[in-house]
Motif scaffolding. Structure first.
Motif, PDB file in Angstrom:
ATOM      1  N   THR A 129       0.515  -0.626  -0.223  1.00 39.01           N
ATOM      2  CA  THR A 129      -0.136   0.071   0.044  1.00 39.01           C
ATOM      3  C   THR A 129       1.294   1.068  -0.319  1.00 39.01           C
ATOM      4  OG1 THR A 129      -1.572  -1.124   1.077  1.00 39.01           O
ATOM      5  CG2 THR A 129      -1.567   1.216   1.293  1.00 39.01           C
ATOM      6  N   THR A 130       0.594   1.995  -1.221  1.00 34.24           N
ATOM      7  CA  THR A 130       1.240   3.331  -0.788  1.00 34.24           C
ATOM      8  C   THR A 130       0.664   4.376  -0.043  1.00 34.24           C
ATOM      9  OG1 THR A 130       0.080   4.474  -2.921  1.00 34.24           O
ATOM     10  CG2 THR A 130       1.776   3.109  -3.871  1.00 34.24           C
ATOM     11  N   ASN A 131       1.147   5.413   0.338  1.00 29.20           N
ATOM     12  CA  ASN A 131       0.840   6.327   0.933  1.00 29.20           C
ATOM     13  C   ASN A 131      -0.287   7.206   0.089  1.00 29.20           C
ATOM     14  OD1 ASN A 131       3.230   5.957   3.088  1.00 29.20           O
ATOM     15  ND2 ASN A 131       4.052   8.260   1.934  1.00 29.20           N
ATOM     16  N   ASP A 150      -3.066   5.781  -1.702  1.00 33.34           N
ATOM     17  CA  ASP A 150      -2.961   4.531  -1.065  1.00 33.34           C
ATOM     18  C   ASP A 150      -4.069   4.909  -0.122  1.00 33.34           C
ATOM     19  OD1 ASP A 150      -3.280   3.333  -3.410  1.00 33.34           O
ATOM     20  OD2 ASP A 150      -1.659   1.810  -2.978  1.00 33.34           O
ATOM     21  N   THR A 151      -3.011   5.150   0.669  1.00 36.80           N
ATOM     22  CA  THR A 151      -3.875   6.047   2.140  1.00 36.80           C
ATOM     23  C   THR A 151      -4.648   6.792   2.316  1.00 36.80           C
ATOM     24  OG1 THR A 151      -2.644   4.354   3.723  1.00 36.80           O
ATOM     25  CG2 THR A 151      -3.219   6.008   5.062  1.00 36.80           C
ATOM     26  N   ARG A 201      -7.999   6.010   1.043  1.00 34.31           N
ATOM     27  CA  ARG A 201      -9.378   6.056   1.478  1.00 34.31           C
ATOM     28  C   ARG A 201      -9.043   6.604   2.631  1.00 34.31           C
ATOM     29  NH1 ARG A 201      -5.108   2.061   2.786  1.00 34.31           N
ATOM     30  NH2 ARG A 201      -5.194   1.912   4.735  1.00 34.31           N
ATOM     31  N   TYR A 202      -8.601   6.827   3.175  1.00 32.47           N
ATOM     32  CA  TYR A 202      -8.967   8.507   4.445  1.00 32.47           C
ATOM     33  C   TYR A 202      -9.821   9.184   3.713  1.00 32.47           C
ATOM     34  CZ  TYR A 202      -7.885  12.838   6.767  1.00 32.47           C
ATOM     35  OH  TYR A 202      -8.703  13.970   7.545  1.00 32.47           O
ATOM     36  N   PHE A 250      -5.872   6.382  10.258  1.00 33.17           N
ATOM     37  CA  PHE A 250      -5.559   6.684   9.746  1.00 33.17           C
ATOM     38  C   PHE A 250      -4.589   7.688  10.069  1.00 33.17           C
ATOM     39  CE2 PHE A 250      -9.488   5.746   7.518  1.00 33.17           C
ATOM     40  CZ  PHE A 250      -8.897   4.725   6.613  1.00 33.17           C
ATOM     41  N   GLU A 303       1.937  12.160  -5.307  1.00 32.53           N
ATOM     42  CA  GLU A 303       3.237  11.512  -4.029  1.00 32.53           C
ATOM     43  C   GLU A 303       4.349  11.645  -4.599  1.00 32.53           C
ATOM     44  OE1 GLU A 303       3.368   7.322  -1.770  1.00 32.53           O
ATOM     45  OE2 GLU A 303       2.295   7.424  -3.923  1.00 32.53           O
ATOM     46  N   PHE A 308       3.295  11.163   5.637  1.00 32.59           N
ATOM     47  CA  PHE A 308       3.446  10.214   6.126  1.00 32.59           C
ATOM     48  C   PHE A 308       4.327   9.811   6.881  1.00 32.59           C
ATOM     49  CE2 PHE A 308      -0.076  10.827   3.242  1.00 32.59           C
ATOM     50  CZ  PHE A 308      -1.192   9.858   3.794  1.00 32.59           C
ATOM     51  N   GLY A 314       3.120   5.102   7.329  1.00 32.20           N
ATOM     52  CA  GLY A 314       2.540   4.327   6.375  1.00 32.20           C
ATOM     53  C   GLY A 314       1.061   5.284   8.111  1.00 32.20           C
ATOM     54  N   ARG A 315       1.339   6.406   7.920  1.00 35.89           N
ATOM     55  CA  ARG A 315       0.098   7.176   9.131  1.00 35.89           C
ATOM     56  C   ARG A 315       0.135   8.142   8.568  1.00 35.89           C
ATOM     57  NH1 ARG A 315      -0.439   4.089  14.274  1.00 35.89           N
ATOM     58  NH2 ARG A 315      -2.658   4.623  14.266  1.00 35.89           N
TER      59      ARG A 315
END
Length: 132
Positions: free
Chosen positions: A3-5, A7-8, A11-12, A28, A77, A115, A118-119
């Protein structure tokens, strides 16, 4: 599949659209997360929130907005940073100034997320609301 940043980040935004708030958003964010909202029509002086306040304010926002949508116009990104250009639309659950409940607010937004592990560690929002 990793999962890339980005992608996160996407999703957020989807979680926000789906009404996630409070502890549902916590995964997140990094525990040391800080969000900075720059001055705009709703927050004249801007504000900075640490994670606890950010999550509490997201719960409060659910009482003010019946829904919100994020139309992503562009992304970038680079390393640990994700930049998003977003058209936001929110439907009011309660009256706001001269607007009735059910009216829509719109804003063009620049969101910059940094990030760590990953958060989201930091979120900077530049929200340009249409006049209301």
């Amino acid at each position: 599949m990793s999962t890339t940043n980005l992608d996160t980040a996407l999703r957020y935004l989807q979680a926000l659209e789906n009404g996630a708030a409070g502890e549902a958003l916590a995964p997140f964010f990094h525990p040391d997360a800080v969000q900075r909202e720059y001055p705009n029509l709703l927050t004249r002086n801007g504000q900075t929130r640490e994670l606890k306040k950010l999550l509490a304010d997201s719960e409060r926002a659910k009482t003010l907005m019946s829904s919100q949508r994020y139309a992503v116009r562009g992304t970038l990104e680079q390393g640990d940073t994700v930049a998003l250009e977003v058209d936001w639309t929110g439907t009011l659950a309660v009256p706001l100034r001269t607007l009735a409940a059910g009216a829509e607010l719109r804003a063009a937004c620049g969101m910059f997320l940094t990030f760590k592990d990953g958060r989201i560690l930091s979120q900077r929002n530049y929200d340009c609301f249409e006049p209301f």
